[in-house]
Design a protein around this motif. Structure first.
Motif, PDB file in Angstrom:
ATOM      1  N   ARG A   6      91.728 -20.044  29.477  1.00  0.00           N
ATOM      2  CA  ARG A   6      91.768 -19.705  28.041  1.00  0.00           C
ATOM      3  C   ARG A   6      92.891 -20.387  27.522  1.00  0.00           C
ATOM      4  NH1 ARG A   6      91.793 -13.798  26.991  1.00  0.00           N
ATOM      5  NH2 ARG A   6      93.691 -14.250  25.545  1.00  0.00           N
ATOM      6  N   VAL A  47      92.868 -23.420  24.733  1.00  0.00           N
ATOM      7  CA  VAL A  47      93.574 -23.006  23.019  1.00  0.00           C
ATOM      8  C   VAL A  47      94.376 -23.815  22.460  1.00  0.00           C
ATOM      9  CG1 VAL A  47      94.521 -21.551  21.977  1.00  0.00           C
ATOM     10  CG2 VAL A  47      92.755 -20.606  22.996  1.00  0.00           C
ATOM     11  N   ARG A  96      90.999 -24.273  14.005  1.00  0.00           N
ATOM     12  CA  ARG A  96      90.966 -23.914  12.463  1.00  0.00           C
ATOM     13  C   ARG A  96      90.444 -22.433  12.635  1.00  0.00           C
ATOM     14  NH1 ARG A  96      92.627 -28.609  11.742  1.00  0.00           N
ATOM     15  NH2 ARG A  96      90.456 -29.769  10.695  1.00  0.00           N
ATOM     16  N   ARG A  97      90.470 -21.792  12.012  1.00  0.00           N
ATOM     17  CA  ARG A  97      88.998 -20.174  11.290  1.00  0.00           C
ATOM     18  C   ARG A  97      87.872 -21.218  11.033  1.00  0.00           C
ATOM     19  NH1 ARG A  97      90.393 -15.072  11.603  1.00  0.00           N
ATOM     20  NH2 ARG A  97      88.706 -13.868  11.253  1.00  0.00           N
ATOM     21  N   TRP A 144      86.122 -13.618  23.017  1.00  0.00           N
ATOM     22  CA  TRP A 144      87.806 -14.259  22.361  1.00  0.00           C
ATOM     23  C   TRP A 144      87.266 -15.014  20.674  1.00  0.00           C
ATOM     24  CZ3 TRP A 144      89.327 -18.766  20.293  1.00  0.00           C
ATOM     25  CH2 TRP A 144      91.420 -18.562  20.590  1.00  0.00           C
ATOM     26  N   ALA A 145      86.249 -15.471  20.609  1.00  0.00           N
ATOM     27  CA  ALA A 145      86.381 -16.645  19.265  1.00  0.00           C
ATOM     28  C   ALA A 145      85.780 -15.651  19.374  1.00  0.00           C
ATOM     29  CB  ALA A 145      85.289 -17.718  20.336  1.00  0.00           C
ATOM     30  N   ARG A 146      84.655 -14.376  19.526  1.00  0.00           N
ATOM     31  CA  ARG A 146      83.794 -13.721  17.983  1.00  0.00           C
ATOM     32  C   ARG A 146      85.062 -12.969  17.030  1.00  0.00           C
ATOM     33  NH1 ARG A 146      79.269 -11.372  20.621  1.00  0.00           N
ATOM     34  NH2 ARG A 146      77.255 -12.460  20.867  1.00  0.00           N
ATOM     35  N   ARG A 147      85.708 -12.705  18.273  1.00  0.00           N
ATOM     36  CA  ARG A 147      87.147 -11.190  17.626  1.00  0.00           C
ATOM     37  C   ARG A 147      87.569 -12.111  16.395  1.00  0.00           C
ATOM     38  NH1 ARG A 147      87.342  -9.962  22.929  1.00  0.00           N
ATOM     39  NH2 ARG A 147      89.502 -11.434  23.195  1.00  0.00           N
ATOM     40  N   ARG A 148      88.024 -13.743  16.827  1.00  0.00           N
ATOM     41  CA  ARG A 148      89.443 -14.811  15.852  1.00  0.00           C
ATOM     42  C   ARG A 148      88.429 -15.922  14.625  1.00  0.00           C
ATOM     43  NH1 ARG A 148      91.330 -13.082  20.283  1.00  0.00           N
ATOM     44  NH2 ARG A 148      93.676 -12.636  19.990  1.00  0.00           N
ATOM     45  N   VAL A 166      86.418 -17.818  15.896  1.00  0.00           N
ATOM     46  CA  VAL A 166      85.924 -19.048  15.843  1.00  0.00           C
ATOM     47  C   VAL A 166      84.308 -19.241  16.475  1.00  0.00           C
ATOM     48  CG1 VAL A 166      86.430 -21.253  17.759  1.00  0.00           C
ATOM     49  CG2 VAL A 166      88.223 -19.321  16.878  1.00  0.00           C
TER      50      VAL A 166
END
Ligand SMILES: C[S@@+](CC[C@H](N)C(=O)[O-])C[C@H]1O[C@@H](n2cnc3c(N)ncnc32)[C@H](O)[C@@H]1O
Length: 238
Positions: free
Chosen positions: A47, A51, A57-58, A81-85, A87
């Protein structure tokens, strides 16, 4: 000058995960790999380099292809990880073994962002530049030196922005620690056999540079994570 000579790579050994398996052995062994990835930072290695490679970008949609995805725990962790951010991540999880894919599909049922494809990493069914990035973890060492360059070439071919190969460091300390870790944290006999053998089958940085040259894949960067017993090969990006 090192005190001891480099451990030679063990050629043509068969890991039990690559042999015909009972479904209970398979479930348990993939669970072991997932636990060891979690405890020893294997997912983090992939990861962190991914990254940096993607610099998303969001809200920007990203597609990642994972070659040799096994029980899909790295795709699942990437999706969490992507869900939390925020993405928008899709993962194409590729494995050549249909029995393993069946287990992975069940384990990842709550993650519709992941789709599963049975294919050989040496001949990925994806057009050139068809995904943003390609990753693989603990898979390069399954391939002998005549095939390993093709995996690197395929990962470079399909990825627009680059690829990350994560594998074990081959060395005496890594061998001893993986042997111990698989006695302490792995429940299945296959994992106890395959874990230490994987260290002996792993490629050194020097060998990986030679594989990448043969694959016509350059430049690559190799980052060692000795405390995690892993190295990462990153192609593309800046
Ligand atoms: C040790 S598992 C690693 C699983 C997962 N990537 C992880 O790090 O937890 C190696 C996986 O690579 C798959 N594999 C080995 N050679 C392959 C190939 N040529 N093409 C696709 N998958 C391959 C195996 O079937 C197995 O599921």
């Amino acid at each position: 000058m090192p005190l001891l000579p480099e451990l030679p790579r063990v050629q043509d050994a068969v890991e039990l995960l690559d042999a015909p398996l009972s479904s209970s052995d398979l479930e348990e062994s993939l669970g072991d790999i997932s636990r060891l990835n979690r405890y020893f930072g294997g997912s983090w290695v992939t990861r962190s380099h991914l990254v940096r490679l993607l610099r998303t970008r969001r809200g920007e949609p990203v597609t990642v292809l994972d070659v040799g995805s096994g029980g899909a725990d790295i795709p699942v962790r990437l999706v969490c990880w992507a869900r939390r951010r925020g993405v928008s991540l899709r993962v194409i999880a590729v494995d050549r073994n249909c029995q393993i894919l069946e287990v992975a599909r069940r384990r990842a049922a709550a993650y519709p962002e992941i789709c599963f494809v049975q294919a050989d990493g040496l001949q990925l069914p994806v057009r050139a530049g068809g995904v943003d990035a390609a990753i693989s973890s603990l898979t390069l060492h399954h391939l002998e030196p005549d095939a390993a360059p093709t995996l690197l070439a395929e990962m470079a071919r399909v990825s627009r922005r680059g690829f990350v190969v994560n594998d074990l460091i081959r060395g005496r300390v890594a061998y001893a620690l993986v042997w111990l870790a698989t006695r302490l944290f792995a429940w299945n006999r296959m994992s106890r056999h395959d874990g230490p053998l994987s260290v002996l089958r792993a490629y050194t940085s020097r060998e990986i540079v030679a594989l990448a040259e043969r694959a016509g894949v350059s430049p690559i960067r190799i980052r060692r994570h000795p405390l995690l017993l892993r190295l990462a090969v990153v192609g593309g990006g800046r």
